[in-house]
Design a protein around this motif. Structure first.
Motif, short mmCIF file in Angstrom:
data_model
loop_
_atom_site.label_atom_id
_atom_site.label_comp_id
_atom_site.label_asym_id
_atom_site.label_seq_id
_atom_site.Cartn_x
_atom_site.Cartn_y
_atom_site.Cartn_z
N ALA A 1 0.84 -1.20 0.00
CA ALA A 1 0.00 0.00 0.00
C ALA A 1 0.87 1.25 0.00
O ALA A 1 0.59 2.23 -0.71
N ILE A 2 1.93 1.22 0.79
CA ILE A 2 2.86 2.36 0.83
C ILE A 2 3.55 2.53 -0.52
O ILE A 2 3.66 3.64 -1.04
N LEU A 3 3.99 1.40 -1.11
CA LEU A 3 4.64 1.47 -2.41
C LEU A 3 3.69 2.02 -3.47
O LEU A 3 4.07 2.90 -4.26
N ALA A 4 2.46 1.51 -3.50
CA ALA A 4 1.49 1.99 -4.48
C ALA A 4 1.22 3.48 -4.30
O ALA A 4 1.11 4.23 -5.28
N SER A 5 1.13 3.92 -3.05
CA SER A 5 0.89 5.34 -2.78
C SER A 5 2.02 6.20 -3.31
O SER A 5 1.78 7.24 -3.95
N LEU A 6 3.25 5.78 -3.08
CA LEU A 6 4.40 6.54 -3.56
C LEU A 6 4.43 6.59 -5.09
O LEU A 6 4.74 7.63 -5.68
N LEU A 7 4.10 5.46 -5.73
CA LEU A 7 4.07 5.43 -7.19
C LEU A 7 3.00 6.37 -7.74
O LEU A 7 3.23 7.11 -8.71
N LEU A 8 1.82 6.34 -7.13
CA LEU A 8 0.71 7.16 -7.62
C LEU A 8 0.94 8.64 -7.35
O LEU A 8 0.53 9.49 -8.15
N ILE A 9 1.57 8.96 -6.22
CA ILE A 9 1.88 10.36 -5.93
C ILE A 9 2.95 10.88 -6.90
O ILE A 9 2.90 12.04 -7.35
N SER A 10 3.90 10.03 -7.25
CA SER A 10 4.97 10.44 -8.18
C SER A 10 4.43 10.62 -9.60
O SER A 10 5.00 11.41 -10.38
N HIS A 11 3.37 9.93 -9.93
CA HIS A 11 2.83 9.93 -11.31
C HIS A 11 2.54 11.34 -11.84
O HIS A 11 3.12 11.73 -12.88
#
Length: 451
Positions: free
Chosen positions: A92-102
């Motif tokens: 969940a943390i990894l997905a959040s970081l990826l989506l915020i970086s997008h």
């Protein structure tokens, strides 16, 4: 022969775990593999392309979160639900970081910050913004939950609501905004991911609950074990399939009680032994929120039972014979299940129990543990450690610290196996102490109550 069979089962579980992880990695990376194979034409910069790819992987992880949290036995079995939920949190943390970086990388790569800041954007961009805002709220609440003293029930409600909103928002945003999503194979993959997530959620939240309601367990006894600690004994429904579990495992209970009492699902350790046919017991401490009302449960009330889960059990390690159980407070419950099972099956084990509490009145199962020690069950040796004992107390005083663990657990720590269930501070101290004493990590087993 039994040792060989158990060793073979452990080997098969390791293979199963590796296969599951490879399958997960393949699914998460499948959008990138498809794009690499299909090679859609693009004139975007490298940074912009990286931003798009991060979103593809982020959404895929997001969809798989629903599968991971559905408590599907075939997924949970090789790892244990505790490990699976920790993995769920990490992803969940990894997905959040990826989506915020997008959007940041898209803005940098396309030299267009209106994507993030501009008021006049397409409707599907607004969907992405709302989804991103929910992601940020999730991160903040999860990180600050204990600091702002947000209770578990409120956090869980917000978490579940946010998860249900993020998925469709992210899906329709990417379906309309993503250039790669115009490819038919990518659209097919996106549809499959959405269906897998929705099906997992529907099974977990609706279908399973309906099935469990058909065969509720009945509360037969409510017994106070210590101050603020209650044992709830449940009888299996008539004609129900046997509830097989290992000593030390846990289950999820949803109590159906008086109308003025809350109805919520919570995970609790099974404190009874599998040798007690047709009976399940959980020993629960009043600790605020829902559990504050646990003592108001009455015989005749019913409960939905989902389980068992977990891999915290001495039966999974047949090569371990000299066991040290280390408990703090109500953390004694899975260890009590194991002690009862050892007693009832005459298992060839020796056990030393180090049990930390605040005072005498906080010792759970005190009389039963004393009877086991007196009767010589598993050569049981019990060491109570009390932080604030009465003046008459003749046992160990103070906290269960590094010195006491090394002194009370017996000589040659490295040859013993340790089973630890305690509050986080004592848990971390114990694990650190044992590792410094050269106890192999494979012989340190622990259970954390933080699902």
């Amino acid at each position: 022969m039994n040792h060989f069979r158990m060793t073979s089962q452990q080997h098969n579980r390791r293979i199963g775990a590796i296969v599951h992880l490879l399958m997960y990695a393949a699914i998460v990376l499948s959008p990138l593999l498809l794009v690499a194979l299909l090679r859609p034409p693009t004139d975007h910069s490298f940074i912009y392309t990286v931003g798009k790819n991060l979103a593809l992987v982020g959404f895929t992880i997001l969809a798989m979160q629903f599968v991971l949290s559905a408590r599907l036995k075939w997924i949970e079995r090789p790892f244990g639900l505790n490990v699976l939920f920790h993995f769920h949190k990490a992803m969940a943390i990894l997905a959040s970081l990826l989506l915020i970086s997008h959007p940041v990388l898209l803005a940098i790569g396309g030299h267009d910050w209106s994507l993030i800041l501009g008021p006049q954007v397409m409707w599907h961009i607004w969907l992405g913004r709302i989804a991103l805002l929910i992601v940020l709220v999730h991160l903040l609440l999860s990180s600050l939950r204990f600091i702002i003293q947000l209770n578990y029930e409120t956090w869980r409600f917000v978490h579940n609501l946010g998860a249900v909103l993020i998925l469709p928002l992210g899906f329709f945003h990417s379906w309309n905004a993503g250039g790669d999503l115009q490819l038919s194979w990518m659209r097919a993959l996106w549809a499959v991911l959405l269906c897998a997530a929705v099906a997992s959620y529907f099974w977990h939240r609706v279908v399973r609950t309906i099935l469990l309601r058909r065969n509720p367990y009945k509360v037969t006894e409510v017994r106070q074990e210590a101050e603020g600690v209650w044992t709830i004994k449940l009888a299996a429904p008539e004609g129900a399939t046997r509830f097989d579990y290992l000593p030390g495992q846990f289950h999820f209970l949803t109590f159906q009680r008086a109308p003025n009492l809350p109805v919520e699902e919570h995970p609790w350790t099974i404190s009874s032994s599998p040798t007690e046919a047709g009976v399940l017991s959980s020993t629960i401490k009043e600790s605020g929120d829902f559990t504050a009302s646990i003592g108001k449960t009455k015989p005749g009330d019913t409960a939905l039972v989902h389980g068992p889960f977990g891999r915290f059990s001495y039966t999974l390690h047949p090569d371990e014979h000299e066991l040290v159980f280390i408990a703090g407070g109500v953390g004694i419950t899975p260890l009590m299940s194991m002690l009862r099972h050892i007693r009832d099956t005459h298992a060839e084990r020796t056990v030393t129990l180090l049990y930390a509490n605040t005072s005498e009145r906080d010792i759970v199962f005190r009389d039963e543990i004393a009877a086991m020690e007196r009767d010589g069950v598993a050569g049981l040796k019990v060491e109570h450690v009390l932080n604030k004992p009465s003046a008459e107390w003749k046992g160990e005083r103070g906290r269960l610290d590094e010195e006491k663990i090394k002194r009370l657990a017996g000589p040659e720590l490295a040859r013993r196996a340790f089973y630890v269930c305690a509050p986080p501070e004592l848990m971390d101290l114990t694990i650190r102490t044992l590792r410094q004493a050269n106890v192999p990590a494979a012989r340190i087993h622990f259970e954390r109550f933080n699902l």
